[in-house]
Design a protein around this motif. Structure first.
Motif, PDB file in Angstrom:
ATOM      1  N   ILE A 163      28.864  26.682  36.984  1.00  0.00           N
ATOM      2  CA  ILE A 163      29.775  26.461  38.111  1.00  0.00           C
ATOM      3  C   ILE A 163      29.120  27.076  39.355  1.00  0.00           C
ATOM      4  O   ILE A 163      28.622  28.198  39.308  1.00  0.00           O
ATOM      5  N   PRO A 164      29.122  26.364  40.470  1.00  0.00           N
ATOM      6  CA  PRO A 164      28.494  26.924  41.683  1.00  0.00           C
ATOM      7  C   PRO A 164      29.208  28.202  42.156  1.00  0.00           C
ATOM      8  O   PRO A 164      30.428  28.333  42.016  1.00  0.00           O
ATOM      9  N   LEU A 165      28.430  29.098  42.728  1.00  0.00           N
ATOM     10  CA  LEU A 165      29.009  30.335  43.278  1.00  0.00           C
ATOM     11  C   LEU A 165      29.980  30.036  44.407  1.00  0.00           C
ATOM     12  O   LEU A 165      30.864  30.846  44.696  1.00  0.00           O
ATOM     13  N   THR A 166      29.810  28.892  45.052  1.00  0.00           N
ATOM     14  CA  THR A 166      30.698  28.528  46.163  1.00  0.00           C
ATOM     15  C   THR A 166      32.017  27.910  45.696  1.00  0.00           C
ATOM     16  O   THR A 166      32.885  27.642  46.523  1.00  0.00           O
ATOM     17  N   TYR A 167      32.170  27.692  44.398  1.00  0.00           N
ATOM     18  CA  TYR A 167      33.445  27.193  43.885  1.00  0.00           C
ATOM     19  C   TYR A 167      34.529  28.181  44.312  1.00  0.00           C
ATOM     20  O   TYR A 167      34.337  29.401  44.192  1.00  0.00           O
ATOM     21  N   PRO A 168      35.666  27.715  44.849  1.00  0.00           N
ATOM     22  CA  PRO A 168      36.643  28.620  45.467  1.00  0.00           C
ATOM     23  C   PRO A 168      37.037  29.845  44.636  1.00  0.00           C
ATOM     24  O   PRO A 168      37.061  30.957  45.159  1.00  0.00           O
ATOM     25  N   ASP A 169      37.330  29.669  43.352  1.00  0.00           N
ATOM     26  CA  ASP A 169      37.720  30.824  42.534  1.00  0.00           C
ATOM     27  C   ASP A 169      36.583  31.827  42.359  1.00  0.00           C
ATOM     28  O   ASP A 169      36.791  33.036  42.354  1.00  0.00           O
ATOM     29  N   VAL A 170      35.370  31.308  42.208  1.00  0.00           N
ATOM     30  CA  VAL A 170      34.204  32.182  42.057  1.00  0.00           C
ATOM     31  C   VAL A 170      33.937  32.914  43.369  1.00  0.00           C
ATOM     32  O   VAL A 170      33.723  34.134  43.383  1.00  0.00           O
ATOM     33  N   TYR A 171      33.965  32.179  44.465  1.00  0.00           N
ATOM     34  CA  TYR A 171      33.767  32.776  45.787  1.00  0.00           C
ATOM     35  C   TYR A 171      34.773  33.906  46.027  1.00  0.00           C
ATOM     36  O   TYR A 171      34.408  35.012  46.428  1.00  0.00           O
ATOM     37  N   LEU A 172      36.049  33.632  45.766  1.00  0.00           N
ATOM     38  CA  LEU A 172      37.092  34.646  45.981  1.00  0.00           C
ATOM     39  C   LEU A 172      36.906  35.854  45.072  1.00  0.00           C
ATOM     40  O   LEU A 172      37.139  36.988  45.488  1.00  0.00           O
ATOM     41  N   PHE A 173      36.463  35.622  43.837  1.00  0.00           N
ATOM     42  CA  PHE A 173      36.205  36.740  42.924  1.00  0.00           C
ATOM     43  C   PHE A 173      35.099  37.636  43.478  1.00  0.00           C
ATOM     44  O   PHE A 173      35.237  38.858  43.520  1.00  0.00           O
ATOM     45  N   ILE A 174      33.984  37.021  43.889  1.00  0.00           N
ATOM     46  CA  ILE A 174      32.858  37.805  44.407  1.00  0.00           C
ATOM     47  C   ILE A 174      33.266  38.539  45.684  1.00  0.00           C
ATOM     48  O   ILE A 174      32.992  39.730  45.843  1.00  0.00           O
ATOM     49  N   GLN A 175      33.947  37.847  46.575  1.00  0.00           N
ATOM     50  CA  GLN A 175      34.399  38.460  47.829  1.00  0.00           C
ATOM     51  C   GLN A 175      35.309  39.656  47.561  1.00  0.00           C
ATOM     52  O   GLN A 175      35.111  40.741  48.111  1.00  0.00           O
ATOM     53  N   SER A 176      36.292  39.470  46.700  1.00  0.00           N
ATOM     54  CA  SER A 176      37.243  40.537  46.376  1.00  0.00           C
ATOM     55  C   SER A 176      36.531  41.711  45.711  1.00  0.00           C
ATOM     56  O   SER A 176      36.757  42.876  46.048  1.00  0.00           O
ATOM     57  N   ASN A 177      35.636  41.405  44.777  1.00  0.00           N
ATOM     58  CA  ASN A 177      34.912  42.442  44.053  1.00  0.00           C
ATOM     59  C   ASN A 177      34.058  43.275  44.995  1.00  0.00           C
ATOM     60  O   ASN A 177      34.090  44.510  44.951  1.00  0.00           O
ATOM     61  N   LEU A 178      33.293  42.616  45.861  1.00  0.00           N
ATOM     62  CA  LEU A 178      32.456  43.345  46.818  1.00  0.00           C
ATOM     63  C   LEU A 178      33.303  44.214  47.743  1.00  0.00           C
ATOM     64  O   LEU A 178      32.998  45.396  47.955  1.00  0.00           O
ATOM     65  N   ASN A 179      34.372  43.642  48.300  1.00  0.00           N
ATOM     66  CA  ASN A 179      35.228  44.403  49.221  1.00  0.00           C
ATOM     67  C   ASN A 179      35.840  45.624  48.550  1.00  0.00           C
ATOM     68  O   ASN A 179      35.804  46.729  49.101  1.00  0.00           O
ATOM     69  N   GLU A 180      36.396  45.450  47.361  1.00  0.00           N
ATOM     70  CA  GLU A 180      37.053  46.564  46.652  1.00  0.00           C
ATOM     71  C   GLU A 180      36.070  47.665  46.299  1.00  0.00           C
ATOM     72  O   GLU A 180      36.357  48.851  46.491  1.00  0.00           O
ATOM     73  N   GLU A 181      34.918  47.280  45.755  1.00  0.00           N
ATOM     74  CA  GLU A 181      33.965  48.292  45.297  1.00  0.00           C
ATOM     75  C   GLU A 181      33.313  49.038  46.466  1.00  0.00           C
ATOM     76  O   GLU A 181      33.087  50.235  46.383  1.00  0.00           O
ATOM     77  N   ILE A 182      33.036  48.334  47.545  1.00  0.00           N
ATOM     78  CA  ILE A 182      32.464  49.009  48.714  1.00  0.00           C
ATOM     79  C   ILE A 182      33.463  50.006  49.293  1.00  0.00           C
ATOM     80  O   ILE A 182      33.092  51.103  49.710  1.00  0.00           O
ATOM     81  N   LYS A 183      34.741  49.678  49.284  1.00  0.00           N
ATOM     82  CA  LYS A 183      35.773  50.618  49.740  1.00  0.00           C
ATOM     83  C   LYS A 183      35.853  51.830  48.818  1.00  0.00           C
ATOM     84  O   LYS A 183      35.967  52.969  49.280  1.00  0.00           O
ATOM     85  N   LYS A 184      35.784  51.605  47.503  1.00  0.00           N
ATOM     86  CA  LYS A 184      35.843  52.715  46.540  1.00  0.00           C
ATOM     87  C   LYS A 184      34.687  53.682  46.749  1.00  0.00           C
ATOM     88  O   LYS A 184      34.834  54.883  46.639  1.00  0.00           O
ATOM     89  N   ILE A 185      33.532  53.129  47.032  1.00  0.00           N
ATOM     90  CA  ILE A 185      32.341  53.955  47.212  1.00  0.00           C
ATOM     91  C   ILE A 185      32.294  54.568  48.596  1.00  0.00           C
ATOM     92  O   ILE A 185      31.529  55.470  48.876  1.00  0.00           O
ATOM     93  N   LYS A 186      33.166  54.093  49.461  1.00  0.00           N
ATOM     94  CA  LYS A 186      33.318  54.603  50.826  1.00  0.00           C
ATOM     95  C   LYS A 186      32.093  54.320  51.692  1.00  0.00           C
ATOM     96  O   LYS A 186      31.657  55.139  52.488  1.00  0.00           O
ATOM     97  N   LEU A 187      31.550  53.116  51.543  1.00  0.00           N
ATOM     98  CA  LEU A 187      30.449  52.710  52.390  1.00  0.00           C
ATOM     99  C   LEU A 187      30.900  51.859  53.565  1.00  0.00           C
ATOM    100  O   LEU A 187      30.097  51.522  54.416  1.00  0.00           O
ATOM    101  N   GLU A 188      32.168  51.489  53.620  1.00  0.00           N
ATOM    102  CA  GLU A 188      32.618  50.583  54.680  1.00  0.00           C
ATOM    103  C   GLU A 188      32.772  51.264  56.029  1.00  0.00           C
ATOM    104  O   GLU A 188      32.735  50.601  57.049  1.00  0.00           O
ATOM    105  N   ASP A 189      32.915  52.573  56.082  1.00  0.00           N
ATOM    106  CA  ASP A 189      33.180  53.248  57.356  1.00  0.00           C
ATOM    107  C   ASP A 189      31.987  54.021  57.897  1.00  0.00           C
ATOM    108  O   ASP A 189      32.096  54.630  58.944  1.00  0.00           O
ATOM    109  N   ILE A 190      30.880  54.020  57.207  1.00  0.00           N
ATOM    110  CA  ILE A 190      29.797  54.889  57.653  1.00  0.00           C
ATOM    111  C   ILE A 190      28.884  54.213  58.654  1.00  0.00           C
ATOM    112  O   ILE A 190      28.826  53.039  58.774  1.00  0.00           O
TER     113      ILE A 190
END
Length: 190
Positions: A163-190
């Protein structure tokens, strides 16, 4: 460039221009050492010693279709790291790839913010699905607590089985995963 994620994007694009099929991006924030380290490694065409020197000059570009014959990406990345009490290095070998290491003094007043790291990574992944990206993020705090996150497009591709990475469900999964994990690691504000 206004933030470090723009530098990361520039290096990713250089790697892709060098025909890399695998790009590893590692970002380490270590508060106790007062360091922010960015390492980007690829398996592209690589460079000889002379080309390594040239790409660090603002008066050199490998892009043939430019009106101006300057390339500011790597020289500015180097300058920003060094003016923030850090360091910068490039190692490369023909046919084996290139590694760029930038270290910044974390609390330096002139250190750029990381910027929209999740957006940068997501856009790179979606725009270059033929490339395998490995993203390693880690932060260590004064109290010894360490957070880490690893993401691999190769692993995601195995799971979604064609399935292509651009498939909507896959895209949303990757987007959500990256956003959540970067916030947990606290790299979004530095």
């Amino acid at each position: 460039m206004q933030d470090l994620s723009q530098h990361i994007l520039d290096i990713i694009e250089n790697s892709i221009s060098a025909q890399a099929s695998k790009i590893r991006i590692s970002i380490l924030l270590n508060i106790s050492e007062n360091k922010l380290k960015i390492n980007i490694m690829d398996n592209g065409l690589g460079m000889d010693e002379e080309l390594i020197k040239q790409v660090q000059s603002p008066f050199y570009t490998s892009k043939k279709n430019r009106k101006r014959k300057v390339g500011l990406g790597i020289p500015l990345f180097k300058q920003n790291a060094e003016m923030c009490g850090g360091s910068f290095s490039i190692t490369s070998e023909k046919s084996l790839g290139t590694r760029i290491n930038a270290v910044f003094q974390y609390n330096h007043i002139d250190r750029m913010p990381i910027g929209k790291l999740a957006d940068t990574l997501l856009n790179s992944i979606m725009g270059h699905q033929e490339v395998d990206f490995i993203i390693d993020l880690r932060s260590t705090y004064l109290n010894g607590i360490e957070n880490s996150y690893t993401f691999s497009t190769q692993e995601v591709k195995k799971e979604i089985n064609g399935i292509p990475l651009t498939y909507p469900d896959v895209y949303l999964f990757i987007q959500s995963n990256l956003n959540e994990e970067i916030k947990k690691i606290k790299l979004e504000d530095i």
